[in-house]
Design a protein around this motif. Structure first.
Motif, mmCIF file in Angstrom:
data_model
loop_
_atom_site.group_PDB
_atom_site.id
_atom_site.type_symbol
_atom_site.label_atom_id
_atom_site.label_comp_id
_atom_site.label_asym_id
_atom_site.label_seq_id
_atom_site.Cartn_x
_atom_site.Cartn_y
_atom_site.Cartn_z
ATOM 1 N N ASP A 1 -46.652 -50.130 73.456
ATOM 2 C CA ASP A 1 -47.395 -49.298 72.508
ATOM 3 C C ASP A 1 -46.583 -48.014 72.332
ATOM 4 O OD1 ASP A 1 -49.124 -47.702 71.071
ATOM 5 O OD2 ASP A 1 -50.881 -48.131 72.313
ATOM 6 N N LEU A 2 -45.802 -47.984 71.271
ATOM 7 C CA LEU A 2 -44.957 -46.816 70.990
ATOM 8 C C LEU A 2 -45.755 -45.841 70.147
ATOM 9 C CD1 LEU A 2 -42.199 -45.278 70.680
ATOM 10 C CD2 LEU A 2 -41.727 -46.789 68.738
ATOM 11 N N ARG A 3 -45.954 -44.657 70.650
ATOM 12 C CA ARG A 3 -46.712 -43.661 69.890
ATOM 13 C C ARG A 3 -45.775 -42.522 69.502
ATOM 14 N NH1 ARG A 3 -51.860 -43.683 73.970
ATOM 15 N NH2 ARG A 3 -52.132 -45.951 73.906
ATOM 16 N N THR A 4 -45.436 -42.481 68.218
ATOM 17 C CA THR A 4 -44.480 -41.476 67.761
ATOM 18 C C THR A 4 -45.207 -40.208 67.317
ATOM 19 O OG1 THR A 4 -44.505 -42.318 65.516
ATOM 20 C CG2 THR A 4 -42.890 -43.278 67.000
ATOM 21 N N GLY A 5 -44.452 -39.130 67.254
ATOM 22 C CA GLY A 5 -45.054 -37.854 66.889
ATOM 23 C C GLY A 5 -46.004 -37.362 67.965
ATOM 24 N N CYS A 6 -45.856 -37.889 69.173
ATOM 25 C CA CYS A 6 -46.784 -37.559 70.264
ATOM 26 C C CYS A 6 -46.072 -36.817 71.381
ATOM 27 C CB CYS A 6 -47.416 -38.831 70.806
ATOM 28 S SG CYS A 6 -48.530 -39.584 69.607
ATOM 29 N N MET A 7 -46.412 -35.559 71.517
ATOM 30 C CA MET A 7 -45.730 -34.688 72.475
ATOM 31 C C MET A 7 -46.569 -34.573 73.746
ATOM 32 S SD MET A 7 -43.217 -32.315 72.682
ATOM 33 C CE MET A 7 -42.884 -30.859 73.704
ATOM 34 N N ALA A 8 -46.025 -35.072 74.844
ATOM 35 C CA ALA A 8 -46.734 -34.939 76.125
ATOM 36 C C ALA A 8 -46.760 -33.468 76.520
ATOM 37 C CB ALA A 8 -46.027 -35.758 77.201
ATOM 38 N N VAL A 9 -47.926 -32.977 76.881
ATOM 39 C CA VAL A 9 -48.025 -31.554 77.221
ATOM 40 C C VAL A 9 -48.439 -31.335 78.678
ATOM 41 C CG1 VAL A 9 -48.524 -30.906 74.842
ATOM 42 C CG2 VAL A 9 -50.426 -31.331 76.382
ATOM 43 N N ARG A 10 -48.894 -32.423 79.322
ATOM 44 C CA ARG A 10 -49.387 -32.228 80.678
ATOM 45 C C ARG A 10 -49.598 -33.568 81.371
ATOM 46 N NH1 ARG A 10 -51.859 -28.375 83.334
ATOM 47 N NH2 ARG A 10 -53.258 -29.082 84.969
ATOM 48 N N ILE A 11 -49.239 -33.611 82.639
ATOM 49 C CA ILE A 11 -49.514 -34.799 83.440
ATOM 50 C C ILE A 11 -50.642 -34.429 84.402
ATOM 51 C CG2 ILE A 11 -48.580 -36.413 85.144
ATOM 52 C CD1 ILE A 11 -45.748 -35.569 83.889
ATOM 53 N N GLU A 12 -51.707 -35.221 84.412
ATOM 54 C CA GLU A 12 -52.838 -34.899 85.289
ATOM 55 C C GLU A 12 -52.776 -35.760 86.545
ATOM 56 O OE1 GLU A 12 -56.419 -34.574 82.668
ATOM 57 O OE2 GLU A 12 -55.465 -32.572 82.731
ATOM 58 N N HIS A 13 -53.468 -35.294 87.576
ATOM 59 C CA HIS A 13 -53.492 -36.088 88.811
ATOM 60 C C HIS A 13 -54.900 -36.097 89.377
ATOM 61 C CE1 HIS A 13 -53.798 -32.436 91.250
ATOM 62 N NE2 HIS A 13 -52.904 -31.916 90.448
ATOM 63 N N ASP A 14 -55.149 -37.045 90.284
ATOM 64 C CA ASP A 14 -56.467 -37.111 90.910
ATOM 65 C C ASP A 14 -56.463 -36.286 92.201
ATOM 66 O OD1 ASP A 14 -55.189 -38.616 92.829
ATOM 67 O OD2 ASP A 14 -55.959 -40.539 92.099
ATOM 68 N N SER B 1 -56.294 -37.112 95.159
ATOM 69 C CA SER B 1 -55.346 -37.516 96.203
ATOM 70 C C SER B 1 -53.902 -37.148 95.848
ATOM 71 C CB SER B 1 -55.453 -39.029 96.424
ATOM 72 O OG SER B 1 -54.849 -39.707 95.333
ATOM 73 N N GLY B 2 -53.708 -36.652 94.639
ATOM 74 C CA GLY B 2 -52.345 -36.273 94.259
ATOM 75 C C GLY B 2 -51.586 -37.381 93.555
ATOM 76 N N ARG B 3 -52.296 -38.379 93.065
ATOM 77 C CA ARG B 3 -51.653 -39.419 92.250
ATOM 78 C C ARG B 3 -51.725 -39.038 90.780
ATOM 79 N NH1 ARG B 3 -50.945 -44.715 93.831
ATOM 80 N NH2 ARG B 3 -51.409 -45.344 91.696
ATOM 81 N N ALA B 4 -50.651 -39.265 90.043
ATOM 82 C CA ALA B 4 -50.692 -39.031 88.596
ATOM 83 C C ALA B 4 -51.742 -39.962 88.008
ATOM 84 C CB ALA B 4 -49.328 -39.300 87.980
ATOM 85 N N SER B 5 -52.616 -39.424 87.144
ATOM 86 C CA SER B 5 -53.735 -40.240 86.668
ATOM 87 C C SER B 5 -53.797 -40.349 85.147
ATOM 88 C CB SER B 5 -55.046 -39.662 87.183
ATOM 89 O OG SER B 5 -55.138 -38.294 86.798
ATOM 90 N N ALA B 6 -53.193 -39.422 84.449
ATOM 91 C CA ALA B 6 -53.250 -39.463 82.981
ATOM 92 C C ALA B 6 -52.174 -38.551 82.396
ATOM 93 C CB ALA B 6 -54.620 -39.005 82.485
#
Ligand SMILES: Cc1cc2nc3c(=O)[nH]c(=O)nc-3n(C[C@H](O)[C@H](O)[C@H](O)COP(=O)(O)OP(=O)(O)OC[C@H]3O[C@@H](n4cnc5c(N)ncnc54)[C@H](O)[C@@H]3O)c2cc1C
Ligand code: SF4
Lengths: 169, 521
Positions: free
Chosen positions: B225-238, B240-245
Motif C-alpha cells: 500500500d503505497l501512500r504518496t504525498g504522505c509525510m510521516a511526522v511522528r512515530i508512536e509507541h506503547d 512497553s516502548g514498542r513502536a505502535s503507529a
C-alpha cells in the motif's frame, strides 16, 4: 493513492535565494510570470542590459538575448522589486558620477564590483545566469546539444567520437 | 493498488528511496504486508524533463532546512544544504548509478586510522565479509555492470579523457564498470542509449531506481500500500516502548495514523534523524533511539570538489552517461599523503546551467564567459572522499522555525575537519595534474556545496551506548523500530554509498522477515 501538489514556484525561489522576479525573468519553464507587468522603464532596461552583458560578457550571444532578459526582469517585477531595480540603476549612475553605462568596461566593472552583495546585483546575476544558460539558443552556441531523447540519445550520434586520445583498453 | 486498513498492524516504511523501496520490495515478496509512506508524489519517465534546472525544480526536496557551521553550504546555500529527492523513488531518481563496494579497511576506520583528534571515528559492528553475500545480491538487483556477467558500457568521450589522463599520470586502477545502468536490456528495463540526462530521471528506465524497479514489482504482488504525498511526522509507541503507529500528514493535509507492528525509517539521513527527534515522548524525552544522545550526530557527507578543463580538441562531455567511471588509486588508506582515508576521482559531466552556477560561486565576468564558450571542449572530474565523523556535526531540530506542515525544520551543523581539508587539497592537486596530463589549456576548480550523499545520523554500534542501532539497523532501545538508510553508517568510506545502503537494507529485510516468521517481532 493520494496526491500532493508541490509549490514549485515558491520552493525554487527559496532554493536559489534570488528575488522572485529574477526567477520569473529567467524564463525557466514552470516559473510564473506575473500578468499585467508594470510599465517598463526603457532607461532601466538599457542599463540592466549593460549590467547583464558585463556580468556574462559573451560576444557570440546576440545582444537581444540580454535585452530580453532585462525587459522581463523589469516587466515582471512586483512593486518592491521594481523599486529595488530602479534604485540599483540610480546607484550605478551615482557612483559613476554620470551615466554608468557610458563608462569604459574597466570602470564599469569596478563600480559593479562595489555593488556585489546588494539585492540589485544578486537579482541581475542570478536571474541573468539562469536565463542565459538554460536557453538552448544560447548554449548551442557553446556546443551544448540539449535534450536527446527524441534523437535516440547519443549512442549513434557521437558519445564516443573523440578521436584525439587512444581508446581505453 | 492494495489498501491496508489503518487499524491493521502493518510493517510501515517511511520513504521509498534506495533503502525504503528495497526493504518494502523484499518484505512483500515474502508475503508480508507493507504500508509505504512517501512524502513526494509519483513522477514517472513521461514527466522527467531533460533540462537540468527544470528537473531540479521538479524532483528536488525543497522544504526548508538550515545549515550552520563552517562548511560551504552554511554560506552558499544555507536554506538548502542537501540535494535529495522528494518523489516516489527518492534520490535514486537523481543518482548517477555508481555502485561500488566499500573496502575491507573502511569497516574499521577507528582501528586502522587510529585515534584522530576531533573525530568520533568508530568501527562498524560488521565486516566486509558479513556484507559480501548482500553486496552480491544488491549488484544483481541493481544490474550493476561488470558483475553477474553484465557487460560494461563502451567508454564515452569524458571517460576516455579520464582514462588517458590517469594512464599518463601513472595511475593503474581505472574502471567504467560498476554502474547500475543497463548496458543491455535486463530485468524488464531498457538498455542505455547514452542520452546524458542520468540526474534528471532516466526517461527510458535504463538507470536503476526503486521507482523503475522495486516499487512497481512490489505493487504487482498486491501486498504493498503505497501512500504518496504522505509525510510521516511522528512515530508512536506503547507503554512497553514498542513502536505502535506512525502519524502522517496525507496529501490533503489531514493527520492520519497507521497502526504498525514494525516501523522502518528510510528518509535519507537528515529526515530520518528528524522523524526520530520529532517523536519525543514522556518515555523517550529526547526522541526515539536517543537514550545515549547519538541521534543526529556523526553526520557525514563526503569530501567533494569539481575540476573542469578545456581540452585541446572537442570532448562533448554531455554526450552519454553523466558519470561514466572512476579512478581508484587514491582510494587507499595511506597516511604518507598527510590524511587518513581515501578518495575516488570520477569523470563527470554537467549541463551548462549547472556549470555556470558552479563557476559563478567563484567569480564573474570575462573569465567565466570565456570558459563557458568552450563548453564542447570541456572534460570534468569530481572527487568523492571519506570525511571524518564528528559528534558535533549533527542534525537537530530548529528551535523556532517551522515548515509548511508546522514541523520544526532540520538544522544541519558541520565544522569541517582538518583531515577533510587536506584530502580536498590533495584531490585538487591530483585533478589538476590529470587535466595537465591530457593537455588542458585552462582549468577551473569549483567547490560543490550541496550534499548528495548523507550518512551517519543514527549510527550502528555493537554496544547501545555507542550508537543508535545494531548492525541490522534495529534501534537498541526499541525492539520493532528500524533505521534502514545511510543514517546507520558509522563512517562514510570513500565510495558512493548507495550499493552499501541497498546491501544493508537486504540484510535488514531478511532479519525482519525471519523475526516475523518466528513471531519474534
Ligand atoms: C545528483 C545525485 C547523484 C547521486 N549519485 C550517486 C551515485 O552515483 N552513487 C551512489 O551510490 N549514490 C549517489 N547518490 C546518492 C543516492 O541517491 C542516495 O545515497 C540514495 O538514494 C539514498 O537512499 P535513501 O533511501 O536513504 O534516501 P532517498 O533515496 O533520498 O529516499 C528517501 C525518501 O524518503 C522520503 N521521505 C523523507 N522523509 C519522509 C517523511 N518524513 N515521510 C515520508 N517520506 C519521507 C523522501 O521523499 C524520499 O523519497 C546521488 C545523489 C544525488 C542527489
Ligand atoms: S545516459 Fe543512459 S542512463 Fe543516463 S539518462 Fe541516458 S539512457 Fe538513461
Amino acid at each position: 493513492m493520494t496526491r500532493h501538489s508541490d509549490s514549485l514556484v515558491l520552493s525554487r525561489r527559496n532554493l536559489l535565494m534570488a528575488g522572485g522576479s529574477a526567477l520569473a525573468a529567467s524564463g525557466i519553464p514552470g516559473v510564473v510570470v506575473a500578468a499585467g507587468a508594470a510599465a517598463a522603464d526603457a532607461g532601466e532596461i538599457v542599463t540592466i542590459t549593460r549590467v547583464v552583458r558585463d556580468m556574462f560578457p559573451h560576444r557570440i550571444v546576440p545582444i537581444l538575448k540580454f535585452r530580453d532578459f532585462a525587459a522581463r526582469l523589469v516587466g515582471t517585477a512586483d512593486s518592491s522589486t521594481a523599486a529595488m531595480l530602479k534604485q540599483g540603476c540610480a546607484e550605478l549612475d551615482r557612483r559613476a558620477g554620470g551615466v554608468w553605462r557610458t563608462l569604459d568596461s574597466k570602470r564599469r566593472r569596478g563600480i559593479l564590483e562595489g555593488m556585489g552583495g546588494t539585492p540589485f546585483f544578486s537579482a541581475v546575476r542570478t536571474g541573468g545566469l539562469l536565463a542565459l544558460y538554460t536557453d538552448l539558443d544560447v548554449t548551442r552556441l557553446f556546443g551544448y546539444e540539449g535534450p536527446s531523447l527524441e534523437k535516440g540519445g547519443y549512442l549513434l550520434r557521437g558519445f564516443n567520437d573523440l578521436d584525439w586520445l587512444p581508446v581505453p583498453t | 493498488m492494495t489498501e491496508i486498513s489503518k487499524r491493521d498492524p502493518a510493517v510501515v516504511i517511511i520513504g521509498s528511496g534506495a533503502a525504503g523501496g528495497t526493504v518494502a520490495h523484499e518484505l512483500v515478496t515474502r508475503g508480508i504486508k507493507v504500508v509505504l509512506l512517501e512524502a513526494g508524489r509519483e513522477i514517472g519517465p513521461a514527466e522527467f524533463i531533460q533540462d537540468d534546472m527544470a528537473a531540479f525544480g521538479q524532483l528536488t526536496w525543497m522544504d526548508k532546512r538550515r545549515a550552520t557551521g563552517n562548511w560551504l553550504a552554511a554560506t552558499s546555500s544555507p536554506a538548502m544544504p542537501l540535494w535529495t529527492v522528494k518523489a516516489v523513488g527518492g534520490s535514486t531518481l537523481h543518482w548517477n548509478g555508481l555502485a561500488y563496494r566499500m573496502q575491507a579497511h573502511e569497516f574499521e576506520p577507528r582501528t586502522r586510522y587510529g585515534q584522530v583528534a576531533g573525530t568520533s571515528l568508530a568501527d562498524w559492528p560488521i565486516t566486509l565479509e558479513d556484507l559480501l553475500p548482500f553486496y552480491e545480491r544488491a549488484e544483481d538487483k541493481l544490474g550493476v555492470t561488470g558483475t553477474h556477467g553484465i557487460p560494461r558500457h563502451p567508454a564515452n568521450n569524458n571517460y576516455r579523457v579520464l582514462w588517458n589522463a590517469a594512464k599518463r599520470a601513472g595511475y593503474g586502477s581505472i574502471s567504467n564498470g560498476n554502474l547500475a545502468i543497463n548496458s543491455e536490456p535486463r530485468d524488464g528495463r531498457a538498455g542505455c542509449i547514452q542520452m546524458g540526462f542520468c540526474n534528471q530521471g532516466c526517461k527510458i528506465g535504463a538507470k536503476w531506481s526503486t521507482q523503475a524497479s522495486e516499487i512497481p514489482k512490489a505493487i504487482a504482488t498486491g501486498r504493498l500500500d503505497l501512500r504518496t504525498g504522505c509525510m510521516a511526522v511522528r512515530i508512536e509507541h506503547d507503554a512497553s516502548g514498542r513502536a505502535s503507529a506512525v502519524v502522517y500528514r496525507d496529501g490533503n493535509g489531514v493527520l492520519q495514523s497507521q497502526v504498525a507492528r514494525v516501523v522502518c525509517v528510510a528518509g535519507n539521513a537528515v529526515e530520518t534523524a528528524r522523524v526520530l527527534l520529532l517523536s519525543d515522548s514522556g518515555k523517550f524525552p529526547s526522541g526515539l533511539g536517543n537514550g545515549w544522545g547519538h541521534v543526529g550526530r556523526h553526520y557525514t557527507h563526503h569530501v567533494g570538489g569539481g575540476t573542469f578543463g578545456v581540452m585541446p580538441k572537442p570532448v562533448n562531455m554531455h554526450r552519454g552517461i553523466s558519470v561514466p567511471g572512476s579512478l581508484f588509486d587514491e582510494a587507499r588508506h595511506d597516511e604518507t599523503r598527510g590524511f587518513v582515508g581515501g578518495y575516488l576521482i570520477q569523470a563527470m559531466s554537467v549541463a551548462p546551467s549547472f556549470l555556470a552556477s558552479l563557476l559563478d560561486a567563484e567569480d564573474w565576468g570575462e573569465r567565466n564567459a570565456d570558459f563557458m564558450e568552450k563548453y564542447d571542449h570541456l572534460a570534468g572530474l569530481l572527487i568523492c572522499g571519506e570525511d571524518m565523523p564528528r559528534a558535533d556535526n549533527r542534525v537537530t531540530l530548529d528551535r523556532e522555525e517551522l515548515d509548511a506542515l508546522g514541523l520544526r525544520i532540520p538544522c544541519i551543523h558541520v565544522d569541517v575537519h582538518e583531515n577533510d581539508r587536506r584530502m580536498e587539497a590533495h584531490g585538487r592537486l591530483t585533478t589538476q595534474v590529470l587535466m595537465d596530463a591530457v593537455g588542458a589549456v585552462d582549468v577551473r576548480q569549483v567547490r560543490t556545496a550541496l550534499a548528495t550523499h548523507n550518512m551517519g545520523t543514527a549510527r550502528m554500534s555493537r554496544r547501545p551506548e555507542d550508537g543508535v542501532v545494531d548492525s541490522f539497523g534495529r534501534v537498541h532501545e526499541m525492539p520493532n523500530l528500524f533505521v534502514s538508510d545511510g543514517s546507520v553508517f558509522p563512517s562514510s568510506s570513500a565510495e558512493n554509498p548507495t550499493l552499501t545502503i541497498v546491501a544493508l537494507a537486504l540484510r535488514q529485510a531478511d532479519s525482519i522477515a525471519e523475526r516475523l516468521g518466528r513471531g519474534d517481532l
